[in-house]
Each structure stands twice: as structure tokens, then as C-alpha cells.
Design an enzyme around this catalytic site. Structure first.
Site, short mmCIF file in Angstrom:
data_model
loop_
_atom_site.label_atom_id
_atom_site.label_comp_id
_atom_site.label_asym_id
_atom_site.label_seq_id
_atom_site.Cartn_x
_atom_site.Cartn_y
_atom_site.Cartn_z
N GLU A 275 18.54 -11.88 -18.26
CA GLU A 275 17.56 -12.56 -19.12
C GLU A 275 16.31 -11.70 -19.31
O GLU A 275 15.75 -11.64 -20.40
CB GLU A 275 17.17 -13.92 -18.52
CG GLU A 275 18.32 -14.94 -18.48
CD GLU A 275 18.96 -15.18 -19.84
OE1 GLU A 275 18.24 -15.20 -20.85
OE2 GLU A 275 20.20 -15.31 -19.89
N ASP A 356 23.12 -6.83 -20.41
CA ASP A 356 23.97 -6.56 -19.24
C ASP A 356 23.68 -5.18 -18.67
O ASP A 356 23.56 -5.00 -17.46
CB ASP A 356 25.47 -6.61 -19.63
CG ASP A 356 25.98 -8.04 -19.80
OD1 ASP A 356 25.29 -8.97 -19.34
OD2 ASP A 356 27.06 -8.22 -20.39
ZN LIG Z 1 22.20 -12.99 -22.83
#
Ligand SMILES: [Zn+2]
Length: 414
Positions: A275, A356
Site C-alpha cells: 500500500e 509489489d
Molecule cells: Zn494494490
């Protein structure tokens, strides 16, 4: 029937057709065998359940879509738009009040007709797969609060847009755009403090291993995080998630209580890092800017069609009005919106890979990220083998197996 009618009709049918084809491709992808990556995470029963969940939801989607399409077509070709207009006009209000009534009634009708589907999805499908935690009380309160908020927050914006197109001539679209942008920014700022607490309870994360792990990670990447919140997601569903809200000093990360319950500390830190990756890579700002540009484009196009006689003829309208023009333009814009949406989704999916990558490069724990993704997929019964065409049309996230593959490649590069 004129060219506008054909465009709208073809667009409506084409979208349904494309989505149905994508759904069929998607269902054809299902295999009995648990994919290798997930052996040990998914047991055979749970995996079968996830496939059943996909089948049930897909078929339910077909019913809902067919019903919606049918309602729109019946309302359109029985002259519903014009009948409602005559009824509203008979009160003899000002055009702007007429507009608020006209659009308000259409929204209430739409909300009312979609309730049986929404109730079935929540209390039958989600219930059957063990996700539903929503009580009838919560469901009804959500509905009422949602409608009140649309009136309170959406009403003034709608009145403004109607007034500009009614009174301010050729530049109306620019004024509308400015007002809509200011409105969007205000919503962005007030949503975390004023709106979201109306629906959920937010508590600070209690002191302990998890909180210190998150704060120490935030300090590592020089992220000025003061606040980690916990949201009672379990009030509605057993599914889990995390998200980021606010700007500047009000930045905070919010974890669903369900996420905390089901994951180990390093996995939650990986989710938080993902996030924060969205934040650090300015995805939120990017989304906001793209929204602003799209809004301008839409209002500009709207100004050409809002009082086009041909468009009103398509819907059997006797009188031309700004408010009905808004609705008809919305239907005419749908194919453009569809393509713009495809491009936006592509960017959103690329951002997922980037977030990621950020998480893995900063936590240096690819395994925790992979483990978190796997558990989230299993707990939420996500479809592991989405068909590329289905992903292209609908999905905001790349398929989880693709994400895991990409994460492993980061690991190899060191
Ligand atoms: Zn995401």
C-alpha cells in the site's frame, strides 16, 4: 430510431456480449487440479469451493445484467423518459428543481430495482460461501445512509451542474469541470474523517509486535506514518483487505480486523508495504489527475450533445432539457467510457506490479509478500486462473499467479 439510438443500442448490446464471452472463457479455464504454486495452501475441497463461487457469481451476474438491460430497454421504448418528464413538469417548478426531481426519481427507481439482486448477493451467495456477516439492520442502515449522503453531497453538485448548463452559455462545461474537480478534492479530504466513520468503526491499532513492525518499516523507508487504523470489516464480510487514506499529515494506513486475524506479522507488513508502494510511486495522485482530465473531456463532449434535438428524439422526448440531456449523454458516452475504462484498468494493473516490486525491494522479504497474496486469495476464494480477456475487460488486479511469478523474478535479480 435515428443514429443516436443505433449507437446506444449497439453499445449496450456489445458490452453485454463482450462480458458474456469473457465470462465463458473464464469458466472454461477452470481445472480440477490445484495449480502447483498453491498446492499446500489450497486443499482440494477449498479449491473446489472457490470454483463454485466463481460459477455461482458469474451466473448471477448474467441474470442481473439481463434484467438491467431489459429494464432500460422497456423504459426507453415505452416512452418512460418522456412520461416521467411530463409528470415532473406538471408541478410547475423551476427547471433546476425539475431536474433534481427527474434525476432523483431515476436514481431511486434504479436503487429500488437493484435491491433484490443486492440482497440475494449478500444474504444468499455470500452467506452460502461463509463470507456474509452483514445483518439486516446493517444492510438497511447502509442503504438509508447511502441515499441520504447522495442527496446531501450529490444534490448540490447536481444543482450546480444543471444551473451552469441552464444559465452560463458556451463556457458552462468549464465551470462544471472546475466545480466537479473542487468537489472531488473536498470528498477526497473529508471521506476518511467524515464519511467512512458513518459506515465503519475505526480504532487505532493496539501497541504490540504488529504496530512496532509497521512503524519500524515506515521509519526505514522514511514514510511519515503516525497512524495505523483498524477497521471493523468483519461487520459486513469475512473477506480481508487494507487501504490507504488521506493526504499530507492525515496519511494513515487502515487494516481490516479480518486481515489482522488471519495473517502473520511479516505478511501484514508486506501488505502495508504494498500500500505504501502505491503512495510512494504516486499512484493515488496519478489516479486523481487522470480522473480530472477525464472529467474535463467528458464535460466538453457533454456540451455538444446536451441539447441535441436528435438525441432527445431518440428517447421520444417532447421538451429539451438540461437534466434529461445529462442522462441521455451518459448513455451515449458509455462506449467512450468503456474504452477509457480499459486504458485506466491497464494502468491500475501495472501499478499493482509496481507496488509489489516496491514492497519486495524495501522489505527484502519476497516470501512474506507471496505468502500474504496466497492467503488473501484462499481466504477470499479468488479465481486463480482468470482468462486474459476477462482480466483485460474487468479486473483491477492482475491474476495472483502472475503477481507471484513477477515477485519471484525480483528475487532472482537480487
Ligand atoms: Zn494494490
Amino acid at each position: 430510431m435515428n443514429r443516436f439510438g443505433y449507437i446506444i443500442l449497439i453499445a449496450l448490446s456489445a458490452e453485454v456480449l463482450l462480458n458474456t464471452i469473457a465470462d465463458i472463457f473464464n469458466l472454461k479455464m477452470l481445472q480440477n487440479e490445484v495449480p502447483e504454486e498453491f498446492q499446500g495452501t489450497y486443499d482440494a475441497d477449498q479449491y473446489r469451493k472457490s470454483q463454485e463461487y466463481l460459477r455461482v457469481n458469474t451466473q448471477f451476474g448474467w441474470w442481473a445484467t439481463s434484467f438491467n438491460l431489459m429494464v432500460v430497454l422497456v423504459f426507453w421504448f415505452s416512452g418512460g423518459f418522456s412520461l416521467l418528464d411530463e409528470w415532473v413538469r406538471a408541478f410547475g417548478f423551476f427547471p433546476i428543481v425539475n431536474g433534481m426531481l427527474y434525476i432523483g426519481i431515476l436514481i431511486v427507481l434504479h436503487t429500488g430495482l437493484s435491491q433484490p439482486f443486492s440482497i440475494y448477493a449478500t444474504f444468499v451467495i455470500e452467506e452460502r460461501f461463509g463470507f456474509n456477516k452483514t445483518t439486516w439492520r446493517t444492510y438497511l442502515l447502509d442503504l438509508i445512509k447511502g441515499l441520504l449522503l447522495s442527496i446531501l453531497l450529490g444534490g448540490p453538485l447536481l444543482a450546480g451542474i444543471l444551473a451552469f448548463f441552464e444559465f452560463s452559455g458556451d463556457n458552462a462545461w468549464i465551470y462544471c469541470w472546475i466545480v466537479a474537480v473542487v468537489y472531488m478534492l473536498i470528498m477526497f479530504f473529508i471521506a476518511p474523517t467524515w464519511i467512512m466513520p458513518l459506515f465503519n468503526k475505526f480504532d487505532p491499532l493496539e501497541e504490540g509486535e504488529l504496530k512496532s513492525a509497521i512503524l519500524s518499516y515506515a521509519a526505514d523507508i522514511q514514510f511519515p506514518l503516525k497512524n495505523v487504523g483498524v477497521m471493523d470489516g468483519s461487520k459486513r464480510s469475512a473477506k480481508s483487505n487494507a487501504f490507504f487514506t488521506g493526504f499530507g499529515k492525515n496519511k494513515r494506513i487502515v487494516l481490516f480486523d479480518t486481515l489482522i486475524a488471519q495473517h502473520a506479522v511479516p505478511e501484514i507488513v508486506a501488505v502495508v508495504a504494498h500500500e505504501m508502494g502505491h503512495y510512494k510511486k504516486k499512484h493515488i495522485l496519478q489516479g486523481l489527475l487522470i480522473g480530472i482530465i477525464q472529467g474535463g473531456f467528458m464535460f466538453y463532449l457533454l456540451s455538444f450533445f446536451i441539447s441535441n434535438r436528435g438525441l432527445f428524439d431518440t428517447f421520444y422526448m417532447e421538451h429539451i432539457s438540461v437534466y434529461a440531456g445529462l442522462i441521455f449523454f451518459g448513455m451515449l458516452y458509455a462506449p467512450v467510457g468503456f474504452f477509457v475504462g480499459l486504458l485506466t484498468q491497464m494502468r491500475v494493473r501495472a501499478n499493482e506490479y509496481e507496488a509489489d516490486r516496491y514492497a519486495v525491494n524495501t522489505t527484502l522479504k519476497p516470501d512474506a509478500m507471496i505468502q500474504a497474496l496466497k492467503k488473501l486469495s484462499v481466504d477470499n476464494l479468488s479465481n486463480l486462473l482468470a482468462h486474459p480477456f476477462h482480466v483485460f475487460l474487468n479486473d483491477s488486479h492482475p491474476p495472483v499467479l502472475k503477481r507471484i511469478e513477477a515477485i519471484k523474478e525480483i528475487g532472482l535479480e537480487g
